[in-house]
Design an enzyme around this catalytic site. Structure first.
Site, PDB file in Angstrom:
ATOM      1  N   GLU A   1      72.388  -6.201  42.014  1.00 38.49           N
ATOM      2  CA  GLU A   1      71.274  -5.311  42.343  1.00 38.49           C
ATOM      3  C   GLU A   1      69.965  -6.081  42.186  1.00 38.49           C
ATOM      4  O   GLU A   1      69.332  -6.024  41.129  1.00 38.49           O
ATOM      5  CB  GLU A   1      71.283  -4.070  41.442  1.00 38.49           C
ATOM      6  CG  GLU A   1      72.438  -3.147  41.685  1.00 38.49           C
ATOM      7  CD  GLU A   1      72.303  -1.810  40.963  1.00 38.49           C
ATOM      8  OE1 GLU A   1      71.345  -1.597  40.191  1.00 38.49           O
ATOM      9  OE2 GLU A   1      73.186  -0.954  41.185  1.00 38.49           O
TER      10      GLU A   1
ATOM     11  N   SER B   1      73.345   5.697  32.635  1.00 41.16           N
ATOM     12  CA  SER B   1      72.391   4.994  33.482  1.00 41.16           C
ATOM     13  C   SER B   1      71.189   4.512  32.681  1.00 41.16           C
ATOM     14  O   SER B   1      70.623   5.261  31.883  1.00 41.16           O
ATOM     15  CB  SER B   1      71.885   5.916  34.600  1.00 41.16           C
ATOM     16  OG  SER B   1      70.837   5.299  35.321  1.00 41.16           O
TER      17      SER B   1
ATOM     18  N   HIS C   1      68.432   4.170  33.858  1.00 40.92           N
ATOM     19  CA  HIS C   1      67.280   4.952  34.313  1.00 40.92           C
ATOM     20  C   HIS C   1      66.968   6.113  33.366  1.00 40.92           C
ATOM     21  O   HIS C   1      65.841   6.592  33.336  1.00 40.92           O
ATOM     22  CB  HIS C   1      67.503   5.459  35.744  1.00 40.92           C
ATOM     23  CG  HIS C   1      67.420   4.371  36.761  1.00 40.92           C
ATOM     24  ND1 HIS C   1      66.230   3.789  37.120  1.00 40.92           N
ATOM     25  CD2 HIS C   1      68.370   3.755  37.494  1.00 40.92           C
ATOM     26  CE1 HIS C   1      66.445   2.866  38.037  1.00 40.92           C
ATOM     27  NE2 HIS C   1      67.745   2.818  38.281  1.00 40.92           N
TER      28      HIS C   1
ATOM     29  N   ASP D   1      63.632   0.444  39.835  1.00 34.87           N
ATOM     30  CA  ASP D   1      64.120  -0.117  41.089  1.00 34.87           C
ATOM     31  C   ASP D   1      62.906  -0.390  41.968  1.00 34.87           C
ATOM     32  O   ASP D   1      62.088   0.509  42.200  1.00 34.87           O
ATOM     33  CB  ASP D   1      65.055   0.850  41.809  1.00 34.87           C
ATOM     34  CG  ASP D   1      66.385   1.031  41.091  1.00 34.87           C
ATOM     35  OD1 ASP D   1      66.683   0.249  40.168  1.00 34.87           O
ATOM     36  OD2 ASP D   1      67.129   1.953  41.459  1.00 34.87           O
TER      37      ASP D   1
ATOM     38  N   GLN E   1      70.561  12.225  38.029  1.00 37.62           N
ATOM     39  CA  GLN E   1      71.631  11.225  38.069  1.00 37.62           C
ATOM     40  C   GLN E   1      72.939  11.864  38.520  1.00 37.62           C
ATOM     41  O   GLN E   1      73.694  11.277  39.299  1.00 37.62           O
ATOM     42  CB  GLN E   1      71.799  10.558  36.702  1.00 37.62           C
ATOM     43  CG  GLN E   1      72.719   9.362  36.722  1.00 37.62           C
ATOM     44  CD  GLN E   1      72.139   8.177  37.481  1.00 37.62           C
ATOM     45  OE1 GLN E   1      70.932   8.041  37.632  1.00 37.62           O
ATOM     46  NE2 GLN E   1      73.012   7.318  37.970  1.00 37.62           N
TER      47      GLN E   1
ATOM     48  N   HIS F   1      66.842  -4.075  40.767  1.00 36.94           N
ATOM     49  CA  HIS F   1      66.871  -3.344  39.496  1.00 36.94           C
ATOM     50  C   HIS F   1      66.370  -4.237  38.357  1.00 36.94           C
ATOM     51  O   HIS F   1      67.005  -5.219  38.003  1.00 36.94           O
ATOM     52  CB  HIS F   1      68.307  -2.882  39.212  1.00 36.94           C
ATOM     53  CG  HIS F   1      68.441  -2.005  38.012  1.00 36.94           C
ATOM     54  ND1 HIS F   1      68.551  -0.639  38.102  1.00 36.94           N
ATOM     55  CD2 HIS F   1      68.497  -2.302  36.693  1.00 36.94           C
ATOM     56  CE1 HIS F   1      68.675  -0.127  36.887  1.00 36.94           C
ATOM     57  NE2 HIS F   1      68.649  -1.128  36.010  1.00 36.94           N
TER      58      HIS F   1
END
Length: 191
Positions: free
Chosen positions: A159, A102, A104, A111, A67, A162
């Site tokens: 997004e 994040s 993630h 994604d 990241q 996402h």
């Protein structure tokens, strides 16, 4: 999976807790995710393919180092466009989450893009895959995390690629109510 984990809010105001941990499992394409969402995600991708789509997972779990590299690379790109470092960082933060902030990092975010379509990411929502996933993701426990009409609430640009796992019950409620994760968590906390 616990409700606390499903509804974990990770953003600039709510960084990932330092003690957060989970078991990593690889999807059939080799991309790592939280082991607890692997089967639901694979089923969603398989059903999208069965409906004629060609979804491709571009990224899911990211550690802090990756990241940081992504954030710095985007900042450098913005500086090459003539922005000062400070302005480049500000612009980057609207596109890429700060390291530690994040989704993630949780292994619960993914994604997804189209396999054979070379479109800018923001156009993914207009593809058959993007439309199918946005309409059906809640059945598998996922939400479209950063909708176009919630950028002021999330602080993140639209997004359409996402998706975030929140469990089927919460995903259905969020889909029906039109609430994004920040709004939904706030509503639940107020009860």
């Amino acid at each position: 999976m616990t409700e606390e984990k499903m509804l974990l809010l990770v953003n600039t105001e709510h960084p990932l807790p330092e003690d957060y941990h989970f078991e990593i499992a690889n999807l059939s394409c080799g991309v790592p995710v939280d082991a607890e969402i692997r089967d639901a995600l694979e089923a969603m991708l398989d059903d999208c393919r069965a409906a004629g789509g060609e979804p491709r997972v571009s990224t899911a779990y990211r550690d802090m180092q990756l990241q940081t590299e992504i954030f710095e690379k985007r900042t450098q790109m913005n500086m090459e466009l003539g922005l000062s470092r400070e302005d480049a960082i500000k612009k980057t933060a609207t596109l890429v989450a700060w390291p530690g902030c994040s989704e993630h990092h949780t292994g619960l975010a993914v994604d997804i893009l189209s396999e054979d379509r070379d479109l800018p990411n923001d156009q993914f929502g207009t593809t058959p895959e993007g439309k199918w996933l946005a309409a059906n993701c809640a059945r598998y426990g996922f939400i479209l995390r950063y909708p176009a009409d919630k950028t002021a609430v999330t602080g993140i640009i639209y997004e359409p690629w996402h998706f975030r796992y929140v469990g089927t019950v919460h995903a259905a409620k969020m889909m029906t109510s039109g609430l994004c994760l920040e709004e939904y968590v706030e509503r639940i906390s107020a009860k």
